[in-house]
Write an enzyme that holds these catalytic residues in place. Sequence first.
Site, PDB file in Angstrom:
ATOM      1  N   GLU A   1       0.894  -1.166   0.000  1.00  0.00           N
ATOM      2  CA  GLU A   1       0.000   0.000   0.000  1.00  0.00           C
ATOM      3  C   GLU A   1       0.930   1.213   0.000  1.00  0.00           C
ATOM      4  O   GLU A   1       1.518   1.547   1.017  1.00  0.00           O
ATOM      5  CB  GLU A   1      -0.894  -0.054   1.234  1.00  0.00           C
ATOM      6  CG  GLU A   1      -2.179   0.698   1.069  1.00  0.00           C
ATOM      7  CD  GLU A   1      -2.091   2.061   1.680  1.00  0.00           C
ATOM      8  OE1 GLU A   1      -1.492   2.942   1.026  1.00  0.00           O
ATOM      9  OE2 GLU A   1      -2.598   2.249   2.785  1.00  0.00           O
TER      10      GLU A   1
ATOM     11  N   CYS B   1      -2.660   8.338   3.244  1.00  0.00           N
ATOM     12  CA  CYS B   1      -2.375   7.788   1.914  1.00  0.00           C
ATOM     13  C   CYS B   1      -3.528   8.063   0.960  1.00  0.00           C
ATOM     14  O   CYS B   1      -3.312   8.581  -0.135  1.00  0.00           O
ATOM     15  CB  CYS B   1      -2.048   6.302   1.997  1.00  0.00           C
ATOM     16  SG  CYS B   1      -3.030   5.374   3.171  1.00  0.00           S
TER      17      CYS B   1
HETATM   18  O1  TXE Z   1       8.373   6.120   4.139  1.00  0.00           O
HETATM   19  P1  TXE Z   1       9.227   4.844   3.847  1.00  0.00           P
HETATM   20  P2  TXE Z   1       8.794   7.431   4.967  1.00  0.00           P
HETATM   21  C1  TXE Z   1       5.111   8.857   1.702  1.00  0.00           C
HETATM   22  C2  TXE Z   1       5.119  10.313   2.020  1.00  0.00           C
HETATM   23  C3  TXE Z   1       6.438  10.512   2.688  1.00  0.00           C
HETATM   24  C4  TXE Z   1       7.301   9.460   2.059  1.00  0.00           C
HETATM   25  C5  TXE Z   1       8.442   8.982   2.904  1.00  0.00           C
HETATM   26  O2  TXE Z   1       5.052  11.054   0.820  1.00  0.00           O
HETATM   27  O3  TXE Z   1       6.985  11.768   2.431  1.00  0.00           O
HETATM   28  O4  TXE Z   1       6.420   8.390   1.804  1.00  0.00           O
HETATM   29  O5  TXE Z   1       7.981   8.529   4.175  1.00  0.00           O
HETATM   30  C6  TXE Z   1      10.628   0.964   6.351  1.00  0.00           C
HETATM   31  N1  TXE Z   1      13.010  -2.512   3.447  1.00  0.00           N
HETATM   32  N2  TXE Z   1       4.331   8.089   2.625  1.00  0.00           N
HETATM   33  O6  TXE Z   1      10.228   7.769   4.869  1.00  0.00           O
HETATM   34  O7  TXE Z   1      10.626   5.197   3.651  1.00  0.00           O
HETATM   35  C7  TXE Z   1      10.729   2.199   7.205  1.00  0.00           C
HETATM   36  O8  TXE Z   1      11.601   1.972   8.267  1.00  0.00           O
HETATM   37  C8  TXE Z   1      11.970  -2.649   4.284  1.00  0.00           C
HETATM   38  C9  TXE Z   1       3.122   7.534   2.118  1.00  0.00           C
HETATM   39  O9  TXE Z   1       8.280   7.227   6.325  1.00  0.00           O
HETATM   40  O10 TXE Z   1       8.556   4.096   2.758  1.00  0.00           O
HETATM   41  C10 TXE Z   1       9.277   2.392   7.586  1.00  0.00           C
HETATM   42  O11 TXE Z   1       8.916   1.485   8.632  1.00  0.00           O
HETATM   43  N3  TXE Z   1      11.457  -1.631   4.999  1.00  0.00           N
HETATM   44  C11 TXE Z   1       2.623   6.426   2.968  1.00  0.00           C
HETATM   45  C12 TXE Z   1       8.531   1.992   6.336  1.00  0.00           C
HETATM   46  O12 TXE Z   1       9.457   1.212   5.578  1.00  0.00           O
HETATM   47  C13 TXE Z   1      12.029  -0.432   4.876  1.00  0.00           C
HETATM   48  C14 TXE Z   1       2.753   6.640   4.437  1.00  0.00           C
HETATM   49  C15 TXE Z   1       8.042   3.178   5.504  1.00  0.00           C
HETATM   50  O13 TXE Z   1       9.146   4.016   5.199  1.00  0.00           O
HETATM   51  C16 TXE Z   1      13.142  -0.222   4.022  1.00  0.00           C
HETATM   52  C17 TXE Z   1       4.004   7.218   4.815  1.00  0.00           C
HETATM   53  C18 TXE Z   1      13.627  -1.335   3.281  1.00  0.00           C
HETATM   54  N4  TXE Z   1      14.647  -1.230   2.419  1.00  0.00           N
HETATM   55  C19 TXE Z   1       4.729   7.938   3.911  1.00  0.00           C
HETATM   56  N5  TXE Z   1      13.477   1.078   4.089  1.00  0.00           N
HETATM   57  C20 TXE Z   1       1.225   6.013   2.668  1.00  0.00           C
HETATM   58  N6  TXE Z   1       1.006   5.249   1.615  1.00  0.00           N
HETATM   59  O14 TXE Z   1       0.335   6.307   3.403  1.00  0.00           O
HETATM   60  C21 TXE Z   1      12.625   1.663   4.947  1.00  0.00           C
HETATM   61  N7  TXE Z   1      11.749   0.754   5.440  1.00  0.00           N
END
Ligand code: TXE
Length: 474
Positions: free
Chosen positions: A248, A282
């Site tokens: 998602e 989201c």
């Molecule tokens: O998300 P990340 P972030 C969007 C929003 C925001 C951007 C970055 O635009 O500015 O994403 O947010 C874990 N393998 N959304 O940095 O990086 C990480 O530790 C496995 C939209 O928070 O995707 C965290 O627990 N896991 C979104 C999770 O992934 C890994 C909601 C999400 O981090 C990883 C939030 C890896 N290689 C932000 N690297 C929505 N759809 O609602 C990181 N993580």
Amino acid sequence: MPDVQTADDALLARVQATPETGRAIPDAATRATIGYAPEHAVADVDRAVARAKAAQPAWEALGHQGRGDLLMAAADAVEANAEALARLLSREQGKPLSGPNARFEVGACATWLREAATAALEPQVLVDDGTDYAELTYRALGVVAAIGPWNWPLMIAIWQIAPSLRMGNTVVVKPSEYTPLSVLALVDVLNEVLPSDVLVAVVSADREVGARLASHPDIGKVMFTGSTATGRKIVEASGANLARLTLELGGNDAGIVLPDADPAAIAEDLFWGAFINTGQTCAALKRLYVHEAIYEAVIDALAAVAERMPMGYGLDEGNVLGPLQNANQFHIVERLVDDAKARGGRVVVGGEPAPELGPYFYRPTIIADVADGVPLVDEEQFGPALPVVEYTDVEDAIASANRLDVGLGASVWSSDRTAARAVAARLRAGTVWINSHGTLHPKIPFGGVKSSGYGLEFGVEGLKAVAEPRIVNG
Ligand code: TXE
């Protein structure tokens, strides 16, 4: 009875590390330290998965009834700790207690737990013609990795955990590095009733920890909510362990207001569609296309709602909008709004930070007179800034809505449900709402298309997604 402040801090004391061993986690609004998150290492992921793997057969052996009863008890435990969880969530994430925010999120955790506990998943008879007989059943996959974001950290954790447990999997949950404490508190509350090691948490600011979890050979499924960029990394990691994935990812949901809509009647739902959780959602409405006949009327009605919604510290009752959760997100919103203004966008309300409230507050902002191609329209702002685009021909609005590479949600606003449904049928998104945006129901599957990800959550489809299909033929 302890007062709520004590209960909140007592919950924190159950899960936090010491200042020497942990990582300081700030209050999202004030930036004062609220507690210390444990820092697990990659080796701790291996230990957590081993514990969850060892606990899985006995958990599966409890059967649907036994697991469902425990999930119902877990929902009761969440409710018994609801105010303390909501307060901790409010401090760490920033969302206020009031409005569709922290108390609402904790309430949704109990609701989704109960739905996962009770949803019926019957064997499906595929062929029964006197000669052949085959049926489709579902069993556990093994250990599920639940990797979550910081915007709705508790609710999304439950969306991942509850169906996984119901189907007989055990779960290793890895919260976002921005919101570890409230998720640890939730896990601790759930573990008041769950057998040990059925639900294990790993916490770290080191992204290698999440990466190790997603790529671990003993993980059967990754439930992931977060950015599209990280989603792609998880897809790559699954090349090694062939873990099933539910992704998602981000979105940039469009709303289309048809000329027959009543601006006054839809304004408040439009507002919450876009500004729920201060826009950090989201499936929030992130770009609004309004027919020229009612363009100014819709903008005026929306602005009137925005102006009367209190923004401020989350623990102060009555506030319904809070800060951006972190500096990174604040700067994204600030950059996109400044850029839209520089390109001639009209600031209807807001358009600037609110530093008197705290470093990462940004006023609820409506920017009119922008067009496709402006970054505030084309990129995910994930904050309280809604661009409004005027259109003349609905064909253009449909093309605009569909032109981006994401497709989580979309909405159509009209007084004529038939006309709205005709437009909805042409929008490429996982969900198209009519006269609302982002409203979720535990029985209605939810998921994205295009770069917003794949796989369905919630309801019976959500149970199937965390299970292994098995055909019995004969
Ligand atoms: O998300 P990340 P972030 C969007 C929003 C925001 C951007 C970055 O635009 O500015 O994403 O947010 C874990 N393998 N959304 O940095 O990086 C990480 O530790 C496995 C939209 O928070 O995707 C965290 O627990 N896991 C979104 C999770 O992934 C890994 C909601 C999400 O981090 C990883 C939030 C890896 N290689 C932000 N690297 C929505 N759809 O609602 C990181 N993580």
